[in-house]
Design a protein around this motif. Sequence first.
Motif, short mmCIF file in Angstrom:
data_model
loop_
_atom_site.label_atom_id
_atom_site.label_comp_id
_atom_site.label_asym_id
_atom_site.label_seq_id
_atom_site.Cartn_x
_atom_site.Cartn_y
_atom_site.Cartn_z
N ALA A 229 15.09 1.67 24.87
CA ALA A 229 14.42 2.68 24.06
C ALA A 229 14.15 2.16 22.66
N ILE A 230 15.11 1.46 22.09
CA ILE A 230 14.94 0.89 20.74
C ILE A 230 13.84 -0.15 20.76
N GLN A 231 13.85 -1.02 21.74
CA GLN A 231 12.83 -2.07 21.82
C GLN A 231 11.44 -1.46 22.00
N ALA A 232 11.31 -0.47 22.86
CA ALA A 232 10.02 0.19 23.06
C ALA A 232 9.55 0.89 21.79
N TRP B 144 6.21 0.20 19.62
CA TRP B 144 5.36 1.33 19.25
C TRP B 144 5.06 1.27 17.75
N ALA B 145 6.09 1.04 16.94
CA ALA B 145 5.91 0.98 15.49
C ALA B 145 4.96 -0.16 15.10
N GLU B 146 5.10 -1.30 15.74
CA GLU B 146 4.21 -2.43 15.44
C GLU B 146 2.76 -2.07 15.75
N ARG B 147 2.52 -1.39 16.86
CA ARG B 147 1.16 -0.98 17.22
C ARG B 147 0.63 0.05 16.22
N GLN B 148 1.48 0.96 15.79
CA GLN B 148 1.04 1.97 14.83
C GLN B 148 0.70 1.35 13.48
#
Length: 116
Positions: A10-13, A17-21
């Motif tokens: 969950a942390i890795q996903a 997600w944060a990098e894409r945002q």
Amino acid sequence: MLRWPEPDQAIQATRHWAERQAADHPGLIAVGVYGSYGRGDAAVGSDLDLLLIDRNARGPQQERLPQWPLELLPLACDALVLSPQELQALLAPADGLPGRMGQAVGRECRWLWERR
């Protein structure tokens, strides 16, 4: 059958997600988790308490949240979008006494992504 992601998954996903945002939101400064994922004691049924620091954050929370595709995260999530100034005020208010939320964030927040 429902399957709950392991905390590390969950942390890795969420980090991905944060990098894409960040690519779509140049005002995004940092993304962190607090609560059970920040403390490291998440278990089956834990939700994600997400903290987004956005230099472009304006207006009430309900107006800030729609621009963030939280449905792409691996878990249900409670998100809080703050400007850097709001984060500072939460952690170190003018009266010097952070409220429960400020104490929890200051004690538990685990930063997953920060703009360099």
